[in-house]
Enzyme design. Structure first.
Site, mmCIF file in Angstrom:
data_model
loop_
_atom_site.group_PDB
_atom_site.id
_atom_site.type_symbol
_atom_site.label_atom_id
_atom_site.label_comp_id
_atom_site.label_asym_id
_atom_site.label_seq_id
_atom_site.Cartn_x
_atom_site.Cartn_y
_atom_site.Cartn_z
ATOM 1 N N SER A 90 16.606 14.083 10.072
ATOM 2 C CA SER A 90 15.850 13.141 9.258
ATOM 3 C C SER A 90 16.383 13.262 7.839
ATOM 4 C CB SER A 90 14.356 13.483 9.316
ATOM 5 O OG SER A 90 13.609 12.451 8.723
ATOM 6 N N GLU A 91 16.814 12.125 7.246
ATOM 7 C CA GLU A 91 17.614 12.234 6.020
ATOM 8 C C GLU A 91 16.822 12.704 4.806
ATOM 9 O OE1 GLU A 91 17.196 9.354 7.692
ATOM 10 O OE2 GLU A 91 16.967 7.637 6.337
ATOM 11 N N ASN A 92 15.500 12.765 4.934
ATOM 12 C CA ASN A 92 14.734 13.321 3.815
ATOM 13 C C ASN A 92 14.796 14.855 3.791
ATOM 14 O OD1 ASN A 92 13.165 12.897 6.230
ATOM 15 N ND2 ASN A 92 11.366 13.549 5.110
ATOM 16 N N SER A 149 21.392 17.095 2.848
ATOM 17 C CA SER A 149 21.187 16.153 3.936
ATOM 18 C C SER A 149 22.315 15.122 3.986
ATOM 19 C CB SER A 149 19.845 15.448 3.748
ATOM 20 O OG SER A 149 19.645 14.507 4.774
#
Lengths: 233, 215
Positions: free
Chosen positions: B46-48, B88
């Site tokens: 998840s890119e967060n 990320s």
């Protein structure tokens, strides 16, 4: 010189001015500096350039500064959760600079690390690349992006010691560590301030050198999308 | 019969291979996680700032410090790690993620994708989409074959501002599956009871038929 202040108003004394640039940590409403945002709103400071991945939601987070029309320009990657944002932008009341999320994160990291420019392939062939220096490396085209710094960074962490060493919690880390390094002044607000020596020195995410001011805050920690599953059986 | 949203998600789940690190976009791509074959080991990014994304929490166990890129509450797994947005996107831009599955408003026959903006109408932003399509090893789009108004979304040239150029590898729509090749678009699968003529009628981009395609 102590870094610890009683609250966000005291910690921001002498720091704020009209037209300044502020970096605000958080992804959506997760890991946002709620106390500093409220203090900035209460101070009346205006014409702000805000660098933040998002702009809160209507009436909460950075949405509070937006509703009060204190923001002149946003530098963000995604602002889709905020109707007032869309209204102000389409009415020409607000400047907006979109950055791809990874480019935004790296520009802030670079700014804090003293790197004025760097090349990425993100955005090549799109409007993001317009007017930017293009250069080929090993047969692939990249565009130049620049480092970002701010007059003030406001970040949110989970725990700190009085030196300003910070530990974040879960996905509330996001943009906070890079922003802490890229502010001329960085105010960190945390849930808990522990005694020196209580944090595992190997587990510190942001070393205290990047934090000039520190407060213990109070947090609503609003959830934007509450999604759950039901227990089987 | 054209595929439903769930059918498209189930089909997209077949793109995953054992050991893959995968980023799923917001919307239909999020549903893909429900259909991953249990016999393979896949780690969701998840890119967060999270690797090893778990399912939604049980009611009452939501944690405001634990969300996915769609801002939904989620859970962690035993394998989970957390990191900053810079780390990320080092994973994403640096080519360490095997597969990105994301939605789109338009895709061209040469693999251009537009999914972040409608000038004068919609101001949302690209989020991580530009980084994902530029950096991830394989990019698969899931989208309805036509817009709500019935207009084709698989075009000769995208009309909306682009997210990336020549980056899409495969497109899964409710009518079938297309590959973007050096020779152009190739229809490789059809949804049940959908004919090539049905697809032609609602596709602007030219496409060839894959060898052995069952029509």
């Amino acid at each position: 010189m102590g870094k610890l202040y009683t609250d966000a108003v005291a910690a921001l004394d002498g720091v704020l001015f009209d037209g300044m640039t502020i970096m605000a940590g958080g992804f959506g409403l997760c890991g946002i500096p709620e106390n500093a945002i409220q203090a900035i709103l209460d101070s009346g400071v205006k014409d702000l350039t805000i660098i933040s991945n998002n702009c809160g939601v209507d009436g909460f987070g950075l949405g509070k500064l937006l509703d009060a029309k204190r923001i002149r320009k946003m530098v963000s990657s995604y602002v889709g959760e905020n109707k007032e944002f869309e209204r102000q932008f389409l009415a020409g009341e607000l400047e907006l600079e979109f950055n791809p999320q990874g480019t935004l994160a790296e520009r802030i990291r670079a700014g804090g690390a003293g790197i004025p420019g760097f090349y990425v392939k993100t955005g090549v062939g799109t409007v993001i690349a317009e007017g930017k220096d293009h250069r080929d490396f090993d047969g692939e085209t990249y565009i130049m992006e620049t480092g970002l710094t701010a007059d003030l960074s406001i970040v949110k962490a989970w725990k700190a010691d009085p030196q300003g060493n910070l530990i974040y919690r879960k996905t509330a880390r996001n943009f906070n560590p890079m922003m802490a390094s890229a502010g001329k002044v960085t105010l960190a607000e945390v849930e808990d301030i522990v005694e020196l020596g209580e944090l595992d020195a190997d587990a510190i995410h942001t070393p205290g050198i990047f934090v000039q001011r520190l407060i213990k805050g109070e947090f609503e920690k609003r959830i934007e999308q509450r999604t759950t599953r039901t227990k089987e059986g | 019969m054209a595929w439903t949203r769930e059918d498209m998600a189930r089909r997209a789940a077949q793109e995953m291979e054992d050991g893959f690190y995968v980023n799923l976009g917001i919307g239909i791509p999020t549903l893909v996680a429900n259909f991953i074959d249990e016999s393979i080991d896949v780690t969701l990014q998840s890119e967060n700032g999270m690797l090893g994304m778990g399912p939604f929490p049980y009611e009452g166990e939501e944690d405001p410090d634990l969300i996915n890129a769609g801002k939904q509450t989620i859970t962690e797994l035993r394998r989970t790690s957390y990191f900053s947005s810079a780390d990320s996107f080092a994973m994403i831009r640096g080519g360490h993620i095997d597969l990105s599955i994301l939605g789109a408003m338009e895709v061209s026959g040469t693999g251009d994708i537009a999914n972040w903006m409608i000038p004068g109408k919609m101001v949302k932003g690209m989020g991580g989409a530009m980084d994902l399509v530029a950096g991830v090893k394989r990019v698969v789009v899931i989208m309805d074959h036509t817009s709500k108004a019935g207009d084709p979304k698989l075009l000769k040239t995208c009309s909306l501002p682009l997210t990336g150029t020549g980056v899409v590898d495969r497109i899964i729509t409710n009518l079938g599956v297309f590959d973007v090749t050096d020779d152009g678009l190739v229809l490789v699968e059809l949804a049940p009871e959908v004919t090539v003529d049905d697809v032609k009628a609602s596709t602007e981009a030219k496409f060839a038929l894959a060898e052995g395609l069952v029509v």
